[in-house]
Design a protein around this motif. Structure first.
Motif, PDB file in Angstrom:
ATOM      1  N   THR A  46     -80.099  22.562  -2.863  1.00 12.57           N
ATOM      2  CA  THR A  46     -79.390  21.904  -1.760  1.00 12.57           C
ATOM      3  C   THR A  46     -78.385  20.893  -2.314  1.00 12.57           C
ATOM      4  OG1 THR A  46     -81.238  22.235  -0.257  1.00 12.57           O
ATOM      5  CG2 THR A  46     -79.727  20.463   0.312  1.00 12.57           C
ATOM      6  N   GLN A  86     -80.018  23.507   5.424  1.00 12.72           N
ATOM      7  CA  GLN A  86     -81.430  23.892   5.406  1.00 12.72           C
ATOM      8  C   GLN A  86     -82.068  23.404   6.708  1.00 12.72           C
ATOM      9  OE1 GLN A  86     -83.132  22.664   1.733  1.00 12.72           O
ATOM     10  NE2 GLN A  86     -85.076  23.672   2.103  1.00 12.72           N
ATOM     11  N   LYS A  89     -84.195  20.317   7.547  1.00 14.17           N
ATOM     12  CA  LYS A  89     -83.547  19.016   7.393  1.00 14.17           C
ATOM     13  C   LYS A  89     -82.529  18.751   8.506  1.00 14.17           C
ATOM     14  CE  LYS A  89     -85.038  19.257   2.793  1.00 14.17           C
ATOM     15  NZ  LYS A  89     -84.929  19.796   1.490  1.00 14.17           N
ATOM     16  N   ASP A 169     -77.929  27.582   3.467  1.00 16.03           N
ATOM     17  CA  ASP A 169     -79.043  27.022   2.694  1.00 16.03           C
ATOM     18  C   ASP A 169     -80.356  27.503   3.323  1.00 16.03           C
ATOM     19  OD1 ASP A 169     -80.742  25.549   1.115  1.00 16.03           O
ATOM     20  OD2 ASP A 169     -79.655  23.661   1.352  1.00 16.03           O
ATOM     21  N   GLU A 170     -81.009  28.409   2.652  1.00 16.39           N
ATOM     22  CA  GLU A 170     -82.245  29.036   3.132  1.00 16.39           C
ATOM     23  C   GLU A 170     -82.121  29.556   4.574  1.00 16.39           C
ATOM     24  OE1 GLU A 170     -85.954  27.512   1.931  1.00 16.39           O
ATOM     25  OE2 GLU A 170     -85.123  26.450   0.220  1.00 16.39           O
TER      26      GLU A 170
HETATM   27 MG    MG Z   1     -83.179  22.736  -0.459  1.00 14.36          MG
END
Ligand code: MG
Ligand code: ATP
Length: 262
Positions: A46, A86, A89, A169-170
Motif C-alpha cells: 500500500t 484497500q 482502510k 489495492d486488494e
Molecule cells: Mg496494504
C-alpha cells in the motif's frame, strides 16, 4: 522521461517517522500493461501504491507516471490515475445508494452544481454491469452491501472516470473466484483499450493468465519481471519467509502459499 512507461520507480525509499517501510525499490512498467504487486502483510504494498499517487512523501528516489514526476505534477497524475484504496482502510459509512457512489465520482469531476446527463447515467450503468454487480444491488445503500459487492462498486467508481492508469489495492478481497476471473478479464479488455493496471493481490492464481509483470515485495524488492521468472519457490519463500510450492502449467504458474504462523 519516457512517456511509453506507465510507471517508473527509481531507488524509492519511504520512512514513517523512523520506520523504514520501503528500501531501494526500482522498477518500470510499459504502457499498457498489467502488473501485480505481491508480498506479505506489512511488506509495503500500500505504501508503494500511495507513493505512486504521491499520497505519501518519500524521502529518497523518484517516481514518474507517464513521464511526469509525481512530486511536481501531483494534480495531473491524480487525474490520470483511477485508484481503488484497500477496502478495510476506507470508510464504509457511505449513506448513498450503490449507483450514486459511482455517479458521484463522475459529478465530482464535472463540478458540484452540474446535473447528471443521460450519458453520465449510461456510463454509470455500464461500469456497474462491467464489474458484475447484480442489478438488485444497484439501489441498495452502500453500507448495506456485502463485502464483495462493495468492492465491485468501488472498482466501478474508479473505471467510470476512464483513467489511463488504474491502481487497485486488494480489489478482490471478499470477491468470489468466479467474479474475480470475470472482473479480471474485463480489466484485461481495458488494457487492450490502452489502460495500464496495477493490482495489489494476495492470491495471484485466479488472475495470473492476464498478468504481464509481478513485483514481489518485502520492504525491499525481492523480484520483478514476468510471472514465470518471478513466481519461483525461491523468490516466494524469500518474500513470505515460509516454504512455498509453485505449480507450472503451460505458460501459467500457480503459487501455493500457506498461512504464515509467527
Ligand atoms: Mg496494504
Ligand atoms: N501512516 C503510517 N504511519 C506509520 N507507519 C505506517 C503507516 N502506514 C503504514 N505503516 C507501516 O508501514 C509498513 C507497511 O505498511 P503497508 O500498509 O504499506 O503494508 P502492506 O504491504 O500494504 O500490508 P497489508 O497486506 O496488510 O495491506 C507496516 O509496518 C505499517 O505498519
Amino acid at each position: 522521461m519516457n512517456e511509453k512507461l506507465a510507471v517508473m520507480v527509481n531507488n524509492l525509499h519511504v520512512k514513517y517517522n523512523d520506520y523504514l517501510a520501503l528500501e531501494n525499490v526500482s522498477f518500470s512498467v510499459p504502457h499498457p500493461s498489467i502488473t501485480v504487486i505481491m508480498g506479505p502483510n506489512g511488506a509495503g504494498k500500500t505504501t508503494l501504491v500511495k507513493s505512486i499517487l504521491h499520497l505519501v512523501d518519500f524521502y529518497k528516489g523518484d517516481i514518474f507516471v507517464f513521464g511526469l514526476n509525481v512530486r511536481e505534477h501531483e494534480k495531473k497524475i491524480r487525474n490520470l490515475i483511477g485508484y481503488v484504496p484497500q477496502r478495510e482502510k476506507v470508510t464504509e459509512h457511505i449513506p448513498l445508494r450503490a449507483r450514486d457512489v459511482v455517479l458521484l465520482a463522475k459529478m465530482v469531476k464535472t463540478g458540484p452544481l452540474s446535473i447528471p446527463t443521460k450519458r453520465d447515467m449510461l456510463e454509470v450503468k455500464d461500469a456497474l454491469e462491467k464489474v458484475l454487480l447484480p442489478k438488485s444491488a444497484w439501489n441498495k445503500r452502500f453500507n448495506e452491501l456485502s463485502g464483495g459487492q462493495k468492492q465491485k462498486v468501488l472498482i466501478a467508481r474508479a473505471i467510470v472516470l476512464k483513467p489511463k492508469l488504474l491502481i487497485l489495492d486488494e480489489p478482490f478481497s471478499g470477491v468470489d473466484t468466479v467474479s474475480q476471473r470475470e472482473i479480471m478479464s474485463f480489466l484485461s479488455s481495458l488494457k487492450k483499450k490502452g489502460i495500464s493496471i496495477i493490482i495489489v493481490a494476495h492470491d495471484i492464481n485466479p488472475i495470473v493468465e492476464h498478468v504481464d509483470y509481478v513485483l514481489l515485495l518485502n520492504k525491499k524488492m525481492i523480484a520483478f519481471g514476468k510471472p514465470r521468472s518471478v513466481l519461483t519457490e525461491e523468490n516466494l519463500s524469500r518474500a513470505y519467509g515460509i516454504k512455498v510450492h509453485v505449480i507450472v502449467r503451460g505458460e501459467a504458474c500457480y503459487a501455493i502459499i500457506g498461512d504464515r504462523h509467527a
